[in-house]
Scaffold this motif. Structure first.
Motif, short mmCIF file in Angstrom:
data_model
loop_
_atom_site.label_atom_id
_atom_site.label_comp_id
_atom_site.label_asym_id
_atom_site.label_seq_id
_atom_site.Cartn_x
_atom_site.Cartn_y
_atom_site.Cartn_z
N GLY A 183 3.35 -3.93 8.66
CA GLY A 183 3.42 -2.49 8.41
C GLY A 183 2.09 -1.80 8.25
N LEU A 184 1.01 -2.36 8.84
CA LEU A 184 -0.32 -1.77 8.73
C LEU A 184 -0.58 -0.86 9.92
CD1 LEU A 184 -1.90 -5.04 7.51
CD2 LEU A 184 -2.01 -2.92 6.20
N SER A 185 -0.99 0.36 9.66
CA SER A 185 -1.10 1.36 10.73
C SER A 185 -2.29 1.11 11.65
CB SER A 185 -1.19 2.76 10.13
OG SER A 185 -2.28 2.86 9.23
N HIS A 186 -3.23 0.27 11.24
CA HIS A 186 -4.36 -0.07 12.12
C HIS A 186 -4.36 -1.56 12.44
CE1 HIS A 186 -8.48 -0.45 13.68
NE2 HIS A 186 -8.45 0.87 13.87
N ALA B 85 0.84 -1.20 0.00
CA ALA B 85 0.00 0.00 0.00
C ALA B 85 0.87 1.25 0.00
CB ALA B 85 -0.91 0.00 1.22
N THR B 86 0.50 2.21 -0.82
CA THR B 86 1.23 3.49 -0.85
C THR B 86 0.57 4.54 0.04
OG1 THR B 86 -0.04 4.19 -2.79
CG2 THR B 86 2.04 3.01 -3.19
N ALA B 87 -0.55 4.17 0.67
CA ALA B 87 -1.24 5.06 1.61
C ALA B 87 -1.89 4.20 2.68
CB ALA B 87 -2.27 5.91 0.87
N HIS B 88 -2.43 4.82 3.71
CA HIS B 88 -3.06 4.10 4.82
C HIS B 88 -4.48 3.74 4.42
CE1 HIS B 88 0.34 4.84 7.49
NE2 HIS B 88 0.34 6.09 7.06
N ILE B 89 -4.62 2.65 3.68
CA ILE B 89 -5.89 2.24 3.10
C ILE B 89 -6.27 0.85 3.62
CG2 ILE B 89 -5.53 3.58 0.99
CD1 ILE B 89 -4.75 0.87 -0.36
N THR B 90 -7.53 0.47 3.37
CA THR B 90 -7.92 -0.94 3.46
C THR B 90 -7.48 -1.60 2.16
OG1 THR B 90 -9.79 -0.56 4.94
CG2 THR B 90 -9.87 -2.51 3.54
N MET B 91 -6.67 -2.65 2.26
CA MET B 91 -6.09 -3.20 1.04
C MET B 91 -7.05 -4.13 0.31
SD MET B 91 -2.11 -3.66 2.23
CE MET B 91 -1.55 -3.87 0.54
N ILE B 92 -7.72 -5.02 1.03
CA ILE B 92 -8.74 -5.90 0.44
C ILE B 92 -10.02 -5.69 1.22
CG2 ILE B 92 -9.42 -8.26 -0.08
CD1 ILE B 92 -6.49 -9.01 -0.33
N ASP B 93 -11.05 -5.20 0.56
CA ASP B 93 -12.30 -4.81 1.19
C ASP B 93 -13.41 -5.74 0.72
OD1 ASP B 93 -14.10 -3.42 2.68
OD2 ASP B 93 -13.94 -1.53 1.57
N VAL B 94 -13.89 -6.61 1.61
CA VAL B 94 -14.82 -7.67 1.24
C VAL B 94 -16.25 -7.27 1.61
CG1 VAL B 94 -15.44 -10.10 1.57
CG2 VAL B 94 -13.03 -9.42 1.60
N HIS B 95 -17.15 -7.38 0.64
CA HIS B 95 -18.57 -7.07 0.84
C HIS B 95 -19.44 -8.20 0.32
CE1 HIS B 95 -17.89 -2.89 2.11
NE2 HIS B 95 -16.90 -2.90 1.24
N ALA B 96 -18.94 -9.42 0.32
CA ALA B 96 -19.70 -10.55 -0.22
C ALA B 96 -19.45 -11.79 0.63
CB ALA B 96 -19.30 -10.81 -1.67
N SER B 97 -20.38 -12.72 0.55
CA SER B 97 -20.21 -14.02 1.20
C SER B 97 -19.43 -14.96 0.30
CB SER B 97 -21.59 -14.61 1.52
OG SER B 97 -22.30 -13.81 2.42
N ASP B 98 -19.01 -16.08 0.88
CA ASP B 98 -18.31 -17.13 0.14
C ASP B 98 -17.05 -16.59 -0.53
OD1 ASP B 98 -20.14 -19.43 0.56
OD2 ASP B 98 -21.56 -18.10 -0.46
N ALA C 278 -3.24 5.41 12.24
CA ALA C 278 -3.94 5.70 10.99
C ALA C 278 -4.87 4.55 10.68
CB ALA C 278 -2.95 5.96 9.85
N SER C 279 -5.40 4.50 9.47
CA SER C 279 -6.47 3.57 9.13
C SER C 279 -6.03 2.45 8.20
CB SER C 279 -7.64 4.33 8.49
OG SER C 279 -7.20 5.05 7.35
N GLY C 280 -4.74 2.18 8.12
CA GLY C 280 -4.26 1.13 7.23
C GLY C 280 -4.64 -0.25 7.73
N LYS C 281 -5.38 -0.99 6.90
CA LYS C 281 -5.83 -2.34 7.27
C LYS C 281 -5.54 -3.31 6.14
CE LYS C 281 -9.73 -0.44 9.96
NZ LYS C 281 -9.74 0.93 9.41
N GLY C 282 -5.44 -4.59 6.48
CA GLY C 282 -5.16 -5.62 5.48
C GLY C 282 -6.42 -6.10 4.80
N VAL C 283 -7.18 -6.97 5.48
CA VAL C 283 -8.44 -7.49 4.95
C VAL C 283 -9.56 -7.02 5.87
CG1 VAL C 283 -9.79 -9.53 4.39
CG2 VAL C 283 -7.34 -9.52 3.94
N VAL C 284 -10.56 -6.37 5.30
CA VAL C 284 -11.73 -5.91 6.05
C VAL C 284 -12.95 -6.55 5.40
CG1 VAL C 284 -13.18 -3.93 6.65
CG2 VAL C 284 -10.68 -3.75 6.76
N ALA C 285 -13.81 -7.15 6.22
CA ALA C 285 -15.06 -7.74 5.74
C ALA C 285 -16.19 -7.15 6.55
CB ALA C 285 -15.03 -9.26 5.89
N THR C 286 -17.21 -6.62 5.88
CA THR C 286 -18.25 -5.87 6.57
C THR C 286 -19.64 -6.32 6.15
OG1 THR C 286 -16.76 -3.96 6.58
CG2 THR C 286 -19.06 -3.57 7.17
#
Length: 498
Positions: free
Chosen positions: A182-185, A125-138, A155-163
């Motif tokens: 190296g993830l800030s969150h 990541a070049t910024a403090h982002i969510t890198m993989i953002d999951v919004h689905a099942s399976d 900061a808000s840097g995350k690896g995998v977020v599922a919501t």
């Protein structure tokens, strides 16, 4: 939770064979390496939309008895960016990340798929982002290597977020053998997911937490390693693994996490806060973990409510803490090894009480603060503390602070208690304040001449508070300077050793 036999049955969270762990045992998935071979073979032709033979068939050269549905494999190397490759993956397909890349915005996974990383490939990541953002099942994320933008600040840097949501949870999310650094969150944050598996992942150098589950059910976090959670300025706490709910929402919108198993993990270096935590979890099993270098080892504690943000309203209930090894390590300061705390704050509070079994753990070198201990309880009901070894703890092995109803301390061994700063005497068990009722059976103390700083003056049971009712049966305090010391409490000894 009071046992009806000498050893109470395991809670349903531990025995439920219908959860993710049970299903995995009954239906083992194909090996990841065989899957990778098949994915690479299919992607090599660069025929997006081509059907891949099942992984087992590719590896063995023969069709399996039952053919699963064909899988479309899309290789990132066939597109200018991994985001463009992701967009081309159909539902149920596989994204093969076979080229390292720097990304500045999240990869949005909004349909069922597998995201598989080839060996040595990583996303940075070049910024403090969510890198993989999951919004689905399976969804499966396998062998991902995610590198954040650094942990020098909160900061808000995350690896995998599922919501998901309480009314529309995500289902069947698996995060397997991934590495995060190296993830800030946080490395993994899952909210309202049913059937979550986080297995074999490695987390190093994060700001806030390794793995966070919010209102998740029927989940497992297993075989992961979390190290060096920094808690830079701006974060007031930090965790290795946390199972919680969103305190800013109602219990309807953010229910308790329930039926979650945390086992076989290694957590080290959460120096300013807690290694493993549940806030108001229900039927949480925390077992066979190794926790070291954390301010507090394992915390089973309450949470607040949106309507009363300054009050603890919901307690953790039906929690099992078993066969863990908790050690002070290189963590500075003080803190308890295992804490079980209910809702409320005042003595004899009518708020919801915590309930748990704390069994067969080894706690080394923890405690040191005013009421801290190897095992610390307050605002609990029907808690069983059994068969634990508390070695070299500071100040006291076990502390019943206040408002513990019907506590059972059975067969625990305390050895070599170390004097707390400024103290002249220590205790194997201390009943610190008031409103405690407890039965102590078959507990013992042994000197710790082999342990640095072990106190020469140790009491067996110290009861400085008033209004407590204790029954003591067949404990062995032979090695203490005073078996029982107390005032203004009712203490009854039945064949209790000197």
């Amino acid at each position: 939770m009071r046992p009806t036999s000498d050893r109470p049955p395991l809670l349903s969270a531990e025995r439920d064979a219908t959860g993710p762990a049970g299903r995995a045992a009954a239906h083992p998935r194909p090996g990841r390496r065989a899957f990778l071979v098949g994915a690479l073979a299919a992607a090599g032709a660069r025929a997006v939309g081509a059907a891949r033979r099942p992984a087992a068939a590719v590896a063995a050269g023969a069709a399996p008895a039952t053919m699963p549905a064909p899988t479309v494999v899309v290789a990132a190397s066939s597109f200018p960016t991994v985001a463009q490759a992701l967009a081309a993956v159909p539902p149920g397909g596989t994204l093969l990340v076979d080229r390292s890349e720097a990304i500045a915005s999240p990869l949005i996974v909004d349909r069922s798929m597998t995201v598989l990383f080839a060996p040595t490939v990583r996303l940075t990541a070049t910024a403090h982002i969510t890198m993989i953002d999951v919004h689905a099942s399976d969804v499966r994320v396998v062998d991902a290597a995610l590198v954040g933008a650094g942990t020098s600040r909160a900061a808000s840097g995350k690896g995998v977020v599922a919501t998901g949501t309480a009314t529309a949870p995500l289902e069947r999310l698996s995060i397997e053998d991934c590495t995060f650094t190296g993830l800030s969150h946080s490395a993994v944050v899952a909210t309202s997911v049913v059937g979550l598996e986080v297995v074999g992942c490695r987390v190093d150098d994060v700001g806030y937490a390794g793995v966070v589950l919010v209102s998740c059910t029927d989940a497992v976090v297993r075989g992961c390693t979390v190290a060096d959670v920094r808690q830079p300025a701006g974060f007031v706490n930090s965790y290795g693994i946390a199972v919680t709910r969103d305190e800013t929402k109602s219990l309807v919108d953010s229910p308790r996490s329930a039926r979650v198993t945390i086992d076989g993990n290694t957590v080290r270096g959460v120096r300013l806060w807690e290694g493993i935590d549940t806030h108001a979890g229900q039927q949480i099993v925390i077992r066979d973990n190794t926790v070291s270098g954390c301010s507090v080892g394992i915390a089973v504690v309450p949470c607040q409510n949106d309507a009363t943000p300054q009050e603890y309203v919901y307690a953790p209930v039906d929690v099992v803490v078993a066969r863990n090894h908790v050690e002070r390590g290189d963590s500075p300061g003080t803190g308890s090894g295992i804490v079980v705390k209910g809702a409320g704050s005042t003595v004899a509070s009518g708020a919801e009480r915590a309930s748990a079994v704390v069994e067969d753990n080894v706690v080394v070198g923890m405690g040191g603060g005013d009421r801290e201990a190897g095992v610390l309880l307050y605002l609990t009901r029907d808690v069983v503390v059994r068969g634990n070894l508390l070695s070299g703890c500071v100040g006291r092995g076990v502390c019943l602070y206040h408002s513990n109803d019907a506590t059972m301390l059975v067969g625990n061994r305390v050895e070599g208690v170390v004097l707390a700063a400024g103290a002249t005497v220590a205790a194997a068990v201390e009943v610190r304040s008031s409103a405690n009722t407890a039965t102590l059976v078959g507990n013992s103390y042994a000197p710790g001449s082999h342990l640095p700083g072990s106190a020469a003056s140790v009491r067996g049971v110290a009861v400085p508070g008033s209004g407590n009712v204790l029954d003591l049966l067949r404990n062995d305090w032979t090695a203490t300077v005073l078996p029982v010391w107390g005032r203004s409490s009712t203490i009854t000894r039945f064949a209790d050793g000197a």
